[in-house]
Write a protein that holds these residues in place. Structure first.
Motif, PDB file in Angstrom:
ATOM      1  N   VAL A   1      59.259  47.417  66.086  1.00  0.00           N
ATOM      2  CA  VAL A   1      60.145  48.228  66.917  1.00  0.00           C
ATOM      3  C   VAL A   1      59.347  49.429  67.421  1.00  0.00           C
ATOM      4  O   VAL A   1      58.676  50.107  66.637  1.00  0.00           O
ATOM      5  CB  VAL A   1      61.374  48.709  66.131  1.00  0.00           C
ATOM      6  CG1 VAL A   1      62.238  49.631  66.991  1.00  0.00           C
ATOM      7  CG2 VAL A   1      62.204  47.518  65.657  1.00  0.00           C
TER       8      VAL A   1
ATOM      9  N   VAL B   1      59.623  52.497  74.323  1.00  0.00           N
ATOM     10  CA  VAL B   1      59.227  51.275  75.024  1.00  0.00           C
ATOM     11  C   VAL B   1      58.722  51.653  76.417  1.00  0.00           C
ATOM     12  O   VAL B   1      59.423  52.311  77.182  1.00  0.00           O
ATOM     13  CB  VAL B   1      60.407  50.294  75.132  1.00  0.00           C
ATOM     14  CG1 VAL B   1      60.003  49.076  75.956  1.00  0.00           C
ATOM     15  CG2 VAL B   1      60.867  49.883  73.747  1.00  0.00           C
TER      16      VAL B   1
ATOM     17  N   SER C   1      61.309  42.372  68.637  1.00  0.00           N
ATOM     18  CA  SER C   1      62.202  43.064  69.577  1.00  0.00           C
ATOM     19  C   SER C   1      61.797  42.711  71.004  1.00  0.00           C
ATOM     20  O   SER C   1      60.614  42.466  71.292  1.00  0.00           O
ATOM     21  CB  SER C   1      62.170  44.583  69.359  1.00  0.00           C
ATOM     22  OG  SER C   1      60.857  45.102  69.455  1.00  0.00           O
TER      23      SER C   1
ATOM     24  N   HIS D   1      62.683  43.352  75.352  1.00  0.00           N
ATOM     25  CA  HIS D   1      63.181  44.362  76.287  1.00  0.00           C
ATOM     26  C   HIS D   1      63.045  43.885  77.726  1.00  0.00           C
ATOM     27  O   HIS D   1      62.134  43.111  78.051  1.00  0.00           O
ATOM     28  CB  HIS D   1      62.406  45.673  76.103  1.00  0.00           C
ATOM     29  CG  HIS D   1      62.363  46.141  74.685  1.00  0.00           C
ATOM     30  ND1 HIS D   1      63.347  46.927  74.131  1.00  0.00           N
ATOM     31  CD2 HIS D   1      61.462  45.902  73.694  1.00  0.00           C
ATOM     32  CE1 HIS D   1      63.040  47.169  72.858  1.00  0.00           C
ATOM     33  NE2 HIS D   1      61.915  46.557  72.571  1.00  0.00           N
TER      34      HIS D   1
ATOM     35  N   GLN E   1      67.327  46.886  82.661  1.00  0.00           N
ATOM     36  CA  GLN E   1      68.070  46.334  81.542  1.00  0.00           C
ATOM     37  C   GLN E   1      69.070  45.274  81.991  1.00  0.00           C
ATOM     38  O   GLN E   1      69.370  44.329  81.259  1.00  0.00           O
ATOM     39  CB  GLN E   1      68.797  47.466  80.798  1.00  0.00           C
ATOM     40  CG  GLN E   1      69.635  47.014  79.610  1.00  0.00           C
ATOM     41  CD  GLN E   1      68.829  46.279  78.557  1.00  0.00           C
ATOM     42  OE1 GLN E   1      67.678  46.633  78.315  1.00  0.00           O
ATOM     43  NE2 GLN E   1      69.414  45.283  77.918  1.00  0.00           N
TER      44      GLN E   1
ATOM     45  N   GLU F   1      69.464  51.960  71.489  1.00  0.00           N
ATOM     46  CA  GLU F   1      69.898  50.616  71.887  1.00  0.00           C
ATOM     47  C   GLU F   1      68.932  49.531  71.434  1.00  0.00           C
ATOM     48  O   GLU F   1      69.340  48.494  70.903  1.00  0.00           O
ATOM     49  CB  GLU F   1      70.070  50.570  73.406  1.00  0.00           C
ATOM     50  CG  GLU F   1      70.497  49.204  73.930  1.00  0.00           C
ATOM     51  CD  GLU F   1      70.629  49.176  75.444  1.00  0.00           C
ATOM     52  OE1 GLU F   1      70.762  48.075  76.009  1.00  0.00           O
ATOM     53  OE2 GLU F   1      70.578  50.267  76.065  1.00  0.00           O
ATOM     54  N   SER F   2      67.630  49.758  71.637  1.00  0.00           N
ATOM     55  CA  SER F   2      66.665  48.710  71.299  1.00  0.00           C
ATOM     56  C   SER F   2      66.609  48.469  69.793  1.00  0.00           C
ATOM     57  O   SER F   2      66.524  47.323  69.337  1.00  0.00           O
ATOM     58  CB  SER F   2      65.281  49.075  71.834  1.00  0.00           C
ATOM     59  OG  SER F   2      64.803  50.275  71.242  1.00  0.00           O
TER      60      SER F   2
ATOM     61  N   ARG G   1      69.752  46.514  68.828  1.00  0.00           N
ATOM     62  CA  ARG G   1      69.681  45.109  69.238  1.00  0.00           C
ATOM     63  C   ARG G   1      68.758  44.329  68.298  1.00  0.00           C
ATOM     64  O   ARG G   1      69.067  43.204  67.888  1.00  0.00           O
ATOM     65  CB  ARG G   1      69.186  45.020  70.677  1.00  0.00           C
ATOM     66  CG  ARG G   1      69.086  43.595  71.242  1.00  0.00           C
ATOM     67  CD  ARG G   1      70.457  42.933  71.293  1.00  0.00           C
ATOM     68  NE  ARG G   1      71.310  43.561  72.245  1.00  0.00           N
ATOM     69  CZ  ARG G   1      71.524  43.120  73.466  1.00  0.00           C
ATOM     70  NH1 ARG G   1      70.915  42.033  73.876  1.00  0.00           N
ATOM     71  NH2 ARG G   1      72.353  43.746  74.283  1.00  0.00           N
TER      72      ARG G   1
END
Length: 277
Positions: free
Chosen positions: A37, A41, A122, A124, A128, A208-209, A212
């Motif tokens: 993570v 990002v 993860s 992305h 989005q 959020e990331s 998720r």
């Protein structure tokens, strides 16, 4: 044996993957944790892509990508990364994808971030909204199913399954293991069972990331346990939805402990068993 492994890695990096020859190029996202993570990002500029034209990806392959896939598996599903990120020691891969719409072509960037064992954890999109491409199209309208054909739903509190903010099998609470074993017993005989969807959710705390990724890992853990309990593997899929579908109330508590307690209903794993009509 080590020499053979080194040779195989060199072959994948230098020949089979082609543009992955720049092994070990540093990542652009910041502070990638051992769990895969990133603290921040960051997407590379599209014009820096090595495969400048990008690709039109196979959506079915994209939907197969989930937490725990290796670089080799990701390569076979999506092809080589489109930026000069390399293979050995690299913690993220980036892609430039195009999707054809009625109004033209939409371009999206897609990123997979790997953990310390180089398994993707993860994922992305930029923008989005491109993540909506992974949603399966709604089925054509059909007669309402009979009550016996309605999906069977099981909801388990994530707090009963895992220690707070945890997601691995060793973090499971005894009560959670018992619930999973009970549900697996009801789903073990395929019969008219078509698909079992394991859906992970989190509360709104955190970014959020991270949410998720946590929800995906929890769903993958529960999926694996159902399979170990005898539910057919080919019928079980896992997906993480983060904090996108809350069920708790307004939760205006100011103190963190009270807020965590109020948001407890949002931290859950749902198991939906779909049957043939």
């Amino acid at each position: 044996m080590q020499a053979k492994r080194f040779g195989a890695t060199a072959l994948v990096c230098g020949v089979a993957v082609g543009l992955l020859a720049a092994c070990g190029t540093r990542h652009v996202s910041r502070d990638i944790s051992p769990d895969g993570v990133a603290a921040e990002v960051i997407f590379p500029a599209p014009e820096r892509a090595v495969l400048k034209e990008g690709t039109f990806p196979n959506l079915d392959n994209l939907r197969q990508v989930g937490a725990g896939v290796s670089k080799e598996q990701l390569y076979h599903l999506l092809g080589r990364p489109h930026f000069r990120e390399g293979y050995a020691g690299v913690r993220e891969w980036d892609y430039l994808f195009h999707f054809r719409d009625a109004g033209g072509v939409t371009t999206c960037q897609y990123k997979a971030i790997f953990d310390r064992n180089y398994l993707a954890q993860s994922f992305h999109w930029q923008p989005q909204a491109c993540a909506e491409r992974l949603r399966e199209p709604a089925a054509n309208a059909a007669p309402a199913p009979t009550p016996s054909a309605a999906p069977r739903r099981f909801a388990i509190s994530a707090d009963a399954l895992f220690a707070f903010a945890r997601a691995d099998a060793e973090d499971l609470q005894p009560a959670g293991r018992a619930d999973i074993a009970r549900i697996a017993g009801e789903l073990r005989d395929p019969g008219d069972l078509r698909r079992v969807r394991v859906i992970g959710h989190t509360d709104r705390l955190g970014n959020e990331s991270d949410n998720r990724a946590l929800s995906q890992r929890r769903a993958e853990t529960v999926r694996q346990l159902l399979i170990e309990q005898g539910v057919p593997a080919q019928r079980v899929v896992a997906e993480g939805r983060g904090a996108a579908e809350p069920v708790a109330g307004p939760c205006q508590a100011q103190q963190r402990a009270a807020l965590i307690a109020c948001l407890q209903p949002d931290r859950r794993v749902e198991i939906v068993a779909e049957v043939e009509r």
